[in-house]
Design a protein around this motif. Structure first.
Motif: not given
Lengths: 523, 113
Positions: A398-404, A431-439, A492-495, B49-55
């Motif tokens: 679940d993308l809501k888990e990214l915060e966790r 940032l990197a772990v967010t991208e990997i998890t979302a992918n 297409g920016f994730g990787l 306020r935004v501290k974090f943004i991803d792709s």
């Protein structure tokens, strides 16, 4: 076993004198004869007689020069020389003593006198040899510690060649556990039995201090090297002052958990640190005075970081002060250059090569000083599970888990004690772990809910590895198009982001059929 | 998604009140943005306020800009935090979206056309 008769070399150009001496000594000794200086030197070097009777006045090379040369060679310098001469003036005698003779026999001589002097000097030599023998025994048994062979990730090699005059080199190892050991190398000023005994006393004092301090430290903490050296110094300073001597020393600790080499150097030879990564050597020098000098400032400890594949070379002045025929010293620079040029050789062979190089340089295998050298090599492929800090998290797809996931990584990074990561670094890792998890959620699981992802983060020797396990579609790197940066595409920016925020990304499939994406971050 | 709006002339300044803009909330963000799109084609996002943004967050901002330019308008950003800015640089968004220190500068930039 009956001892063979001592060998005596008679050097004289006069056959009548030779006959007289032979007749006097032949019943008690084996005899060698040389009729001129060069022959005498050759014979002495080859047969190492127990004593030399040396005529002064000879054509070509005279007795003084022969004696000077005998004393200049470390091989023959210990052989007692008695001059035989018709000259009775004290000036000549003085000159003889100056070049190293022990005694004189004046021609014409009495057989009884010759016998008595030879006997006395051989006896003195034997006492002297006995002392050297005892000292070298002390050295071998008491002064040179045995390296622990069972420290994972560490190899230790040593080279010890005792000189004719034992000079009190000592070393020892103290292993605390698999992750930490201390090494002490030292050198007592002076030679023979007194130096050897003092070296042994130093060692036992170190053991006592270590023992006491370990007992006193309430927690598991080890006493710092500076603390240990300082205690030993205050316990030994009075003795050292009484004996009017001093001890150079390097007390070092290898911390395999933190990859830190901490040392207290007290006027010892500079330790060589070979860096595997750069193929370069650095010299580690301390700032403390040798033990035995009145203490002015507290002992200072210096710490350096090391990497897998690095090694350290400790050595005594016997190495760098080996001389060649012209009296030049082997020297620190030559040793440093040699180690640097041969740093890729197996440590066991390297230490042999160092020895061969010293021998080749000095054209001798007999040295004035003990040659000791200890090489400590840190294994290149260190995979020590005991050294890691590990954390795990399981999330749902679940993308809501990214915060966790980010909170987990933030907490994990904060726990990396030895290499504190700054805010910026942590935020790029987030940032990197967010991208990997979302992918994984969007592509491997195609945004299906109810699936799980296991995340495992660990600190290895010099890097962080974060692994993501999923049971979704296998990821094919080739299938991913290059990112477009003109604003025309929203994805297409994730990787691209991952590749630029961590040091390495590895995708694999494990034996359980799980996909594994591994992010590596160098510390 | 909490978005505050403020009208300065014909420009709508949208305060993004979340600390995070990632794949987990970009859909909400787009929904919130849709209602703004009805009012104006000149928009400033205040990202202080935004501290974090991803792709995904980046993609969403590009999506918003595209929608606005279709309507003849544009999107500008202001108050971008340093860590977010370095991500924008990484995906070259700093060349595509106008970024300003203050909302006043961002609003003024619409007049200079």
């Amino acid at each position: 076993m009956k001892k063979s008769k001592p060998l005596i070399l008679i050097v004289d150009d006069n056959s009548i004198n030779i006959d007289l001496l032979v007749n006097t000594l032949k019943s008690d000794y084996r005899l060698g004869i040389a009729k001129n200086g060069p022959k005498a030197l050759e014979y002495a070097d080859k047969h190492l007689p127990g004593l030399i009777l040396l005529d002064i006045m000879m054509p070509g090379m005279n007795g003084y020069e022969v004696c000077t040369r005998l004393k200049a060679s470390s091989k023959t310098k210990e052989i007692p020389v008695i001059f035989i001469t018709a000259m009775t003036e004290s000036g000549h005698k003085t000159r003889g003593f100056e070049v190293g003779a022990l005694d004189y026999i004046t021609k014409p001589f009495h057989a009884a006198e010759v016998k008595a002097r030879v006997k006395t000097h051989l006896a003195l030599k034997e006492v002297h040899d006995r002392e050297i023998y005892i000292a070298s025994k002390i050295q071998k048994t008491l002064l040179l510690g045995r390296p622990p062979g069972d420290i994972p990730g560490i190899q230790i090699f040593q080279l010890t060649v005792a000189s004719q005059k034992v000079d009190g080199d000592f070393y020892d190892f103290f292993k605390f556990d698999d992750q930490c050991f201390d090494l002490m190398v030292g050198d007592v000023m002076g030679k023979g039995v007194p130096a050897a005994l003092l070296g042994a006393a130093m060692k036992s004092h170190f053991l006592r201090v270590l023992n006491e301090q370990l007992r006193l430290s309430c927690k598991k903490e080890l006493p710092e090297p500076a603390q240990i050296v300082s205690s030993v110094h205050s316990g030994m300073i009075d003795h050292l002052e009484d004996l009017e001597t001093f001890v150079t020393l390097c007390y070092a600790r290898f911390d395999m958990l933190k990859y830190i080499f901490s040392f207290v150097d007290c006027g010892h030879m500079r330790t060589i640190h070979f860096h595997d990564g750069s193929n370069r050597c650095s010299l580690l020098q301390g700032v403390n005075m040798p033990l035995g000098f009145p203490e002015k400032e507290p002992f200072r400890q210096i710490s350096v970081h090391f990497e897998p594949g690095d090694f350290f070379v400790f050595y005594s002045d016997g190495v760098t002060e080996s001389k060649n025929k012209d009296g030049d010293l082997y020297g620190e620079k030559r040793l440093l250059d040699f180690v640097q040029a041969n740093g890729r050789i197996e440590p066991e062979n390297l230490i042999k090569k160092i020895w061969n190089d010293i021998v080749a340089f000095s054209h001798s295998e007999i040295f004035d000083d003990d040659v000791t050298c200890v090489l400590v090599k840190i294994d290149k492929d260190l995979s020590l599970p005991a050294l890691t800090t590990e954390s795990e998290l399981e999330i749902t797809s679940d993308l809501k888990e990214l915060e966790r996931v980010r909170a987990f990584i933030r907490g994990f990074c904060a726990g990396v004690k030895d290499y504190p990561l700054d805010e910026k670094r942590i935020s790029t890792i987030e940032l990197a772990v967010t991208e990997i998890t979302a992918n994984i959620i969007k592509h491997a699981y195609q945004s299906r809910s109810g699936e799980t992802i296991q995340i495992n983060a660990e600190v290895l020797a010099d890097e962080i590895a974060i692994r993501f396990y999923d049971r979704g579609e296998q990821f094919d790197q080739e299938s991913v198009p290059q990112p477009v940066f003109d604003g025309s595409r929203e994805g297409g920016f994730g990787l691209h982001i991952i590749a630029h925020t961590v040091d390495e990304v590895l995708y694999s499939r494990d034996e359980q059929g799980r996909n594994c994406a591994c992010l590596k971050i160098k510390l | 998604m909490e978005l505050s709006t403020e009208k300065i002339g014909d420009v709508t300044v949208v305060g993004v009140l979340t600390e995070v803009l990632d794949a987990g909330n970009t859909e909400e963000f787009k929904t919130g943005f849709a209602s703004i799109l009805n009012e104006s084609n000149k928009v400033v996002f205040e990202l202080g306020r935004v501290k974090f943004i991803d792709s995904s967050g980046c993609g969403t901002l590009l999506f918003c800009q595209k929608q606005l330019s279709k309507l003849g308008g544009d999107l500008k950003l202001c108050g971008v935090q340093e860590s977010v800015h370095s991500l924008f640089e990484l995906v070259r968004m700093d060349r595509i979206l106008g970024m300003f220190d203050t909302k006043e500068d961002a609003v003024d930039s619409f007049k200079k056309k």
